[in-house]
Design an enzyme around this catalytic site. Structure first.
Site: not given
Ligand code: GRF
Length: 192
Positions: A178, A94, A113, A149, A96-97, A20, A111, A22
């Site tokens: 990110e 993680m 990526h 993606d 897939i919807l 988490g 999303n 992000n």
């Molecule tokens: C990130 O690298 C994101 O791009 C990928 O999974 C990772 C998640 O990191 N889809 P976090 O849970 O936000 O720390």
């Protein structure tokens, strides 16, 4: 996307499965005075997700669903509608919807990526970029469509791959980018 009306903020649900980081950066972004967003809820498919701690820290509603079948997804949709969610941000989510879920929120799911899409869709992106001896990798924020993606790209950030990089060191440097890219992507997506 034209969702912003007057001084109302965009209601966001962030979907997570793990750490988490992000999510944390999006929460920080939402707290800025001029931020266009408000994070109304955090949703996870994993009740052990470390990132769920941010729901408690920042007093944001959290819900866990298994996303295993249509019924579970329907419950998620109901929850999102009940909370008047305008935009879904997948952040390390993680699962897939399903096509029907995506249809329900057409053009309203983003999303992040960890690669320069269209390169390296799916998992193990850093390892694949290093093994292919790429000079750069990076991260991408994109709209979610029914193909993995593959939705329209909103923005990307390049990160140089160093000689001594391994997937972990590269992932760490990309993750820092990110955290800046996602807020910028939301602002851009709202202006589209
Ligand atoms: C990130 O690298 C994101 O791009 C990928 O999974 C990772 C998640 O990191 N889809 P976090 O849970 O936000 O720390």
């Amino acid at each position: 996307m034209a969702l912003l009306t007057g001084s109302n903020k965009i209601h966001i649900a962030v979907f997570i499965s793990g750490t988490g980081s992000n999510l944390k950066s999006l929460i920080k972004f939402s707290k800025l005075k001029k931020s266009p967003i408000m994070i109304k809820m955090i949703i996870s498919n994993n009740y052990k997700a470390k990132g769920l701690q941010y729901a408690d820290i920042y007093k944001i509603k959290k819900k866990v669903f298994d996303f295993k079948n249509t019924l579970s997804e329907k419950k998620v949709i109901n929850e999102l509608k009940k909370n008047d969610i305008h935009l879904i941000c997948l952040a390390g989510f993680m699962k897939i919807l399903s096509k029907s879920f995506i249809k329900n929120f057409k053009g309203k799911i983003l999303n992040i990526h960890p690669s320069l899409l269209p390169k390296y869709k799916g998992l193990n992106t850093h390892e694949r970029a290093i093994n292919n001896k790429d000079k750069y990798s990076g991260c991408t924020v994109h709209f979610v469509n029914s193909k993995l993606d593959s939705g329209d790209i909103i923005n990307q950030k390049k990160v140089r791959i160093k000689k001594l990089d391994n997937p972990k060191t590269l992932a760490k440097r990309i993750l820092i980018q990110e955290h800046k890219l996602y807020p910028a992507a939301i602002i851009k997506a709202l202006s589209l």
